[in-house]
Design a protein around this motif. Structure first.
Motif, PDB file in Angstrom:
ATOM      1  N   THR A  28       4.084  52.991  -6.907  1.00  0.00           N
ATOM      2  CA  THR A  28       4.372  51.720  -7.554  1.00  0.00           C
ATOM      3  C   THR A  28       3.223  51.242  -8.427  1.00  0.00           C
ATOM      4  O   THR A  28       2.128  51.807  -8.428  1.00  0.00           O
ATOM      5  CB  THR A  28       4.675  50.636  -6.505  1.00  0.00           C
ATOM      6  OG1 THR A  28       3.454  50.266  -5.847  1.00  0.00           O
ATOM      7  CG2 THR A  28       5.681  51.124  -5.480  1.00  0.00           C
ATOM      8  N   THR A  29       3.483  50.160  -9.142  1.00  0.00           N
ATOM      9  CA  THR A  29       2.461  49.507  -9.967  1.00  0.00           C
ATOM     10  C   THR A  29       1.733  48.411  -9.194  1.00  0.00           C
ATOM     11  O   THR A  29       0.874  47.727  -9.740  1.00  0.00           O
ATOM     12  CB  THR A  29       3.121  48.885 -11.202  1.00  0.00           C
ATOM     13  OG1 THR A  29       4.091  47.916 -10.767  1.00  0.00           O
ATOM     14  CG2 THR A  29       3.816  49.930 -12.052  1.00  0.00           C
ATOM     15  N   ILE A  30       2.099  48.228  -7.925  1.00  0.00           N
ATOM     16  CA  ILE A  30       1.519  47.161  -7.111  1.00  0.00           C
ATOM     17  C   ILE A  30       0.018  47.369  -6.914  1.00  0.00           C
ATOM     18  O   ILE A  30      -0.450  48.491  -6.681  1.00  0.00           O
ATOM     19  CB  ILE A  30       2.208  47.105  -5.729  1.00  0.00           C
ATOM     20  CG1 ILE A  30       3.682  46.724  -5.874  1.00  0.00           C
ATOM     21  CG2 ILE A  30       1.506  46.137  -4.793  1.00  0.00           C
ATOM     22  CD1 ILE A  30       3.933  45.315  -6.326  1.00  0.00           C
ATOM     23  N   SER A  31      -0.736  46.276  -7.016  1.00  0.00           N
ATOM     24  CA  SER A  31      -2.151  46.283  -6.658  1.00  0.00           C
ATOM     25  C   SER A  31      -2.261  45.794  -5.218  1.00  0.00           C
ATOM     26  O   SER A  31      -1.873  44.668  -4.912  1.00  0.00           O
ATOM     27  CB  SER A  31      -2.947  45.367  -7.592  1.00  0.00           C
ATOM     28  OG  SER A  31      -4.182  45.018  -7.023  1.00  0.00           O
ATOM     29  N   LYS A  32      -2.763  46.650  -4.329  1.00  0.00           N
ATOM     30  CA  LYS A  32      -2.858  46.247  -2.919  1.00  0.00           C
ATOM     31  C   LYS A  32      -3.725  44.998  -2.768  1.00  0.00           C
ATOM     32  O   LYS A  32      -3.425  44.114  -1.950  1.00  0.00           O
ATOM     33  CB  LYS A  32      -3.412  47.383  -2.067  1.00  0.00           C
ATOM     34  CG  LYS A  32      -3.525  47.020  -0.594  1.00  0.00           C
ATOM     35  CD  LYS A  32      -3.989  48.177   0.270  1.00  0.00           C
ATOM     36  CE  LYS A  32      -2.844  49.070   0.663  1.00  0.00           C
ATOM     37  NZ  LYS A  32      -3.209  50.035   1.729  1.00  0.00           N
ATOM     38  N   LYS A  33      -4.758  44.900  -3.569  1.00  0.00           N
ATOM     39  CA  LYS A  33      -5.643  43.729  -3.495  1.00  0.00           C
ATOM     40  C   LYS A  33      -4.878  42.459  -3.849  1.00  0.00           C
ATOM     41  O   LYS A  33      -4.942  41.455  -3.116  1.00  0.00           O
ATOM     42  CB  LYS A  33      -6.836  43.907  -4.441  1.00  0.00           C
ATOM     43  CG  LYS A  33      -7.803  42.732  -4.445  1.00  0.00           C
ATOM     44  CD  LYS A  33      -8.982  42.986  -5.380  1.00  0.00           C
ATOM     45  CE  LYS A  33      -9.947  41.815  -5.363  1.00  0.00           C
ATOM     46  NZ  LYS A  33     -11.106  42.043  -6.268  1.00  0.00           N
ATOM     47  N   ILE A  34      -4.149  42.495  -4.952  1.00  0.00           N
ATOM     48  CA  ILE A  34      -3.399  41.315  -5.371  1.00  0.00           C
ATOM     49  C   ILE A  34      -2.250  41.043  -4.400  1.00  0.00           C
ATOM     50  O   ILE A  34      -1.928  39.882  -4.112  1.00  0.00           O
ATOM     51  CB  ILE A  34      -2.881  41.494  -6.812  1.00  0.00           C
ATOM     52  CG1 ILE A  34      -4.064  41.576  -7.782  1.00  0.00           C
ATOM     53  CG2 ILE A  34      -1.943  40.372  -7.214  1.00  0.00           C
ATOM     54  CD1 ILE A  34      -3.675  41.824  -9.223  1.00  0.00           C
ATOM     55  N   GLN A  35      -1.628  42.102  -3.885  1.00  0.00           N
ATOM     56  CA  GLN A  35      -0.550  41.927  -2.911  1.00  0.00           C
ATOM     57  C   GLN A  35      -1.064  41.214  -1.661  1.00  0.00           C
ATOM     58  O   GLN A  35      -0.422  40.283  -1.151  1.00  0.00           O
ATOM     59  CB  GLN A  35       0.040  43.286  -2.534  1.00  0.00           C
ATOM     60  CG  GLN A  35       1.178  43.218  -1.531  1.00  0.00           C
ATOM     61  CD  GLN A  35       2.443  42.611  -2.104  1.00  0.00           C
ATOM     62  OE1 GLN A  35       2.746  42.774  -3.277  1.00  0.00           O
ATOM     63  NE2 GLN A  35       3.177  41.895  -1.274  1.00  0.00           N
ATOM     64  N   ASP A  47       2.409  45.983   3.799  1.00  0.00           N
ATOM     65  CA  ASP A  47       1.943  44.928   2.904  1.00  0.00           C
ATOM     66  C   ASP A  47       3.047  44.348   2.036  1.00  0.00           C
ATOM     67  O   ASP A  47       2.950  43.211   1.596  1.00  0.00           O
ATOM     68  CB  ASP A  47       0.825  45.472   1.995  1.00  0.00           C
ATOM     69  CG  ASP A  47      -0.452  45.760   2.769  1.00  0.00           C
ATOM     70  OD1 ASP A  47      -0.936  44.837   3.446  1.00  0.00           O
ATOM     71  OD2 ASP A  47      -0.938  46.889   2.717  1.00  0.00           O
ATOM     72  N   ALA A  48       4.072  45.120   1.758  1.00  0.00           N
ATOM     73  CA  ALA A  48       5.148  44.649   0.874  1.00  0.00           C
ATOM     74  C   ALA A  48       6.495  45.102   1.429  1.00  0.00           C
ATOM     75  O   ALA A  48       7.164  45.958   0.851  1.00  0.00           O
ATOM     76  CB  ALA A  48       4.932  45.172  -0.542  1.00  0.00           C
ATOM     77  N   PRO A  49       6.932  44.540   2.551  1.00  0.00           N
ATOM     78  CA  PRO A  49       8.161  45.029   3.193  1.00  0.00           C
ATOM     79  C   PRO A  49       9.419  44.822   2.360  1.00  0.00           C
ATOM     80  O   PRO A  49      10.299  45.682   2.341  1.00  0.00           O
ATOM     81  CB  PRO A  49       8.211  44.241   4.503  1.00  0.00           C
ATOM     82  CG  PRO A  49       7.350  43.037   4.279  1.00  0.00           C
ATOM     83  CD  PRO A  49       6.293  43.475   3.334  1.00  0.00           C
ATOM     84  N   HIS A  50       9.528  43.682   1.687  1.00  0.00           N
ATOM     85  CA  HIS A  50      10.729  43.433   0.879  1.00  0.00           C
ATOM     86  C   HIS A  50      10.800  44.397  -0.312  1.00  0.00           C
ATOM     87  O   HIS A  50      11.858  44.950  -0.616  1.00  0.00           O
ATOM     88  CB  HIS A  50      10.749  41.988   0.368  1.00  0.00           C
ATOM     89  CG  HIS A  50      10.852  40.964   1.463  1.00  0.00           C
ATOM     90  ND1 HIS A  50       9.745  40.469   2.112  1.00  0.00           N
ATOM     91  CD2 HIS A  50      11.934  40.358   2.021  1.00  0.00           C
ATOM     92  CE1 HIS A  50      10.138  39.592   3.017  1.00  0.00           C
ATOM     93  NE2 HIS A  50      11.452  39.509   2.985  1.00  0.00           N
TER      94      HIS A  50
END
Length: 773
Positions: free
Chosen positions: A272-279, A252-255
């Protein structure tokens, strides 16, 4: 001593053996128990998988979890592998005796009687199957039991068990076979993972294994018979299909994943702090707009979304397609330095308010401007004469911004950017010069999100964060809270693109402070916005830096920004920034100029000014003058007796401002000249050559037939000047009335231009002209 002499040699041997054995078991085993190279795993804020990298042994082996093992998996494994797990000391003597008897009877090894602890011992030191190696496993198992709890042993076993192919560990297997967290496994899936380590070869990619299904169902029947599961659960679990493929891990976030793997090479699990939904929302919107922009030869865009308050990054899109090699898809647009365009302007306006140069209502000149060969121009190639700071920022006028930077100071603004964390500036302030504010600086999206968050956090800049364990650092106050709030209020008025133009008509629409930017040559298009919940940055362009006239911040990046804003989940709470009255002080300003009011100002407004701002400069657009009784002339004490003295406040525009205001249709009331017969009369400077500029060098264009073309020269006036006389190199050219423009043939080299008004006011300048080849 006498007692020791009585000990026989064979007894010494026994004591020595027992001492060595006691010492061996007392020494803890290696820590960690496994010297394994694990896969690098990137997780989102909820622990969901974002990305995973295979380890050096070409295996998928997630780092051991210290969390609680799912209850279903625990019960299934113990029921299948080692029912006496919680009662034995690491070995099961009765099982060993039974296995030994059967093996001797059959003349070959038919059963091993291994406990979970013994299997763990074999995993850490794999050996061929023999009675000697089995003895070593027993010894190692006993030692492990002495130094590890049962839960730790079970955890170690499940985290290092083989599950077929290159899949190691129950966490990896849960994702590889079922695409979910271990905590989400059903009874059927838990039973499948329980039987696989005993026969990992049962997994056949592309083909369901009947034997695996039989083993799983046998275990489920055992769980049913023991009352661990109910009949309905057993029936439903028995009809679940067994895995027949290896699921590809999410990317979902390769970079972001590559960036973190390079930044933290020794850290194998990155939360991480990433939200998979928002990503995923961001990925979808990026792909959608990538498809729309591609026919216009625009192939790259980047998105970064942060929690405004904390700086926790919620989405990170380096490019729409990581695997698009043709268009440099692996370039990380979030970290790449690009021209800033106009996105630094809001900070200059905020700082200028703190410095006392302006308030949002203050007028800034919007005129042809030259600074040592640098001649900025507005995007629409027009001039308004003057514009309020708010109008200039909302319309992104370049000339007012350059004039403001010149007044504020290039070095001071450069120092602010450095102090606020802009990491990409590699030249000196003088090397950047005034173009710094128009895109002459290189910035990246990461730093810009940090800066825009500072506006939303009362002028306090604080780093963004990508990892959950990163501690919040102490912020730095780089702007006042009052100036930050006023700047956000101005940015909120920027016209939105497309259907968002009518956003005020809908009650559910969000307030949003945003700014666009387009770099020189149309290479970079920016749109960055902020509200109390999110700070969103969008960049659009081509990573190869090619020019594209279709690129602009408003039309290319703006629609993406608002698509994101409308798609993001909204938390209940404040919809806009709360104004803290303690951050402001009332200030009386001239209603016309927006500067500190004087006695000459006819209309005065009281507005909020930042509490700690320096004194605002006073209005110079109004003066008190004296006029004759009939209003035809200005008078002074030497002619009052004859003509009278009527005190009146007048609005004074500089000649160049007045010229462009008239050009734009604004009525400028002419000021009567002084009484010419007054003994103290002296003509006032009421006219000014506004083009060619004093500092400009003219390039004379040629016509299609090679003839040098004329140059349109302009004169501005403040008083009621009806006629102006024009001279070039002391030769009379003619006169103009009302609108004072004249087409003049300059010769290459030095020219002397002079204008004289009928009231005696005059202006002149030397013009250096060069033929444009």
């Amino acid at each position: 001593m006498q007692y020791l002499k009585k000990i026989k040699p064979w007894q010494w041997g026994v004591i020595t053996f027992l001492s060595i054995a006691l010492l061996y078991f007392a020494i803890p085993p290696d820590n960690p128990l496994f010297n394994t190279e694990y896969s690098t795993v990137i997780r989102d804020e909820q622990g969901d998988l974002l990305h995973a990298y295979i380890n050096k042994e070409e295996q998928w082996h997630f780092p051991p979890s210290e969390g609680i093992i799912p209850e279903k998996l625990k019960k299934a494994v113990i029921s299948y592998e080692d029912e006496a797990f919680y009662s034995h000391p690491g070995i099961d003597p009765s099982a060993i005796a039974r296995a030994l008897y059967n093996n001797l009877k059959e003349g070959e090894i038919t059963s091993g009687a291994s406990t979970l602890t013994m299997q763990l011992a074999r995993m850490r030191n794999p050996k061929s199957r023999s009675y000697f190696h089995k003895l070593l496993e027993v010894i190692d198992a006993l030692k492990i039991e002495l130094h590890y709890s049962k839960e730790e042993i079970l955890n170690l076993y499940l985290n290092h068990a083989p599950y077929g192919g290159n899949v190691i560990g129950y966490q990896t297997a849960a994702y590889k076979f079922f695409g979910k967290k271990p905590q989400q496994l059903t009874w059927g899936e838990a039973a499948t993972l329980a039987v696989l380590p005993n026969a990992p070869g049962l997994i056949y990619p592309g083909e369901p294994s009947k034997l695996l299904e039989v083993k799983r169902n046998s275990l489920l029947k055992k769980l049913l018979d023991r009352g661990t599961i109910e009949e309905l659960t057993y029936q439903l679990a028995s009809i679940e299909p067994v895995p027949d493929q290896f699921i590809t891990f999410a990317k979902d976030a390769p970079h972001l994943s590559r960036f973190l793997k390079m930044k933290y090479p020794d850290q194998k699990e990155l939360n991480t702090t990433i939200s998979k939904k928002i990503q995923r929302i961001s990925n979808q919107i990026a792909e959608k707009h990538h498809t729309v922009l591609a026919p216009y030869s625009i192939h790259n865009l980047s998105i970064l979304i942060a929690d405004t308050k904390t700086g926790a990054i919620k989405a990170y899109v380096g490019s729409p397609d990581f695997f698009d090699a043709q268009h440099n898809g692996q370039v990380d647009g979030v970290q790449a330095a690009r021209s800033s365009g106009s996105i630094l302007k809001p900070f200059l306006y905020a700082l200028s308010m703190d410095e006392g140069l302006i308030l949002p209502q203050s007028l800034i000149r919007d005129l042809p401007t030259y600074f040592d060969g640098f001649a900025p121009s507005n995007a629409n190639e027009t001039f308004q004469g003057v514009a309020t700071a708010k109008e200039a920022l909302v319309s992104s006028l370049n000339i007012p911004a350059v004039r403001l930077l010149n007044a504020y100071g290039i070095f001071q603004f450069y120092t602010f950017l450095k102090m606020a964390g802009v990491s990409t500036l590699f030249r000196s302030a003088d090397d950047y010069g005034l173009p710094l504010i128009l895109g002459g600086a290189e910035v990246n999206m990461w730093d810009m999100v940090t800066l825009y968050r500072a506006l939303a956090n009362e002028g306090v800049v604080q780093n963004n964060s990508l990892l959950k364990e990163e501690s919040s650092q102490q912020g730095k106050q780089v702007m006042s809270a009052g100036a930050s709030f006023l700047t956000l209020e101005m940015m909120k008025e920027l016209v939105r693109p497309g259907s968002e133009y009518y956003w005020r008509r809908f009650s559910n629409q969000q307030q949003f402070a945003w700014k666009t930017g387009t770099s020189f040559g149309h290479k970079d298009a920016w749109a960055i916005g902020v509200n109390p919940q999110y700070t969103i940055a969008v960049w659009v362009g081509n990573f190869n830096g090619e020019t594209n006239k279709n690129l602009s911040g408003a039309s290319s990046a703006g629609p993406i920004l608002f698509d994101l804003l409308q798609a993001l989940p909204v938390k209940p709470g404040k919809k806009w920034f709360i104004k803290n009255e303690m951050d402001f002080t009332p200030k009386k300003i001239c209603s016309l100029s927006g500067f500190a009011a004087t006695k000459a100002c006819t209309e005065v407004d009281t507005v909020d000014a930042p509490y700690f701002m320096k004194p605002l400069r006073t209005c110079d657009y109004h003066e008190t003058r004296y006029f004759s009784t009939d209003g035809k002339y200005q008078t002074c004490s030497h002619c009052w007796d004859k003509l009278g003295a009527v005190e009146k406040s007048v609005t004074l525009y500089a000649p160049d401002i007045a010229y462009y205001l008239r050009e734009n249709g604004q009525y400028i009331e002419a000021i009567p000249r002084h009484f010419p017969d007054c003994p103290r009369y002296k003509s006032e400077q009421s006219i000014e050559i506004i083009y060619p500029n004093l500092d400009a060098k003219l390039f004379l264009p040629r016509d299609y037939d090679g003839e040098i073309q004329e140059v349109i020269c302009k004169v501005g006036n403040t008083q009621a000047v009806e006629k102006v006389y024009w001279y070039l190199n002391e030769s009379f050219l003619g006169s103009t009335e009302e609108n004072h423009k004249m087409a003049i043939h300059f010769k290459p080299g030095k020219n002397y231009l002079k204008v004289v008004a009928e009231n005696g006011s005059e202006d002149s300048r030397t013009v250096f002209a060069q033929v444009k080849e």
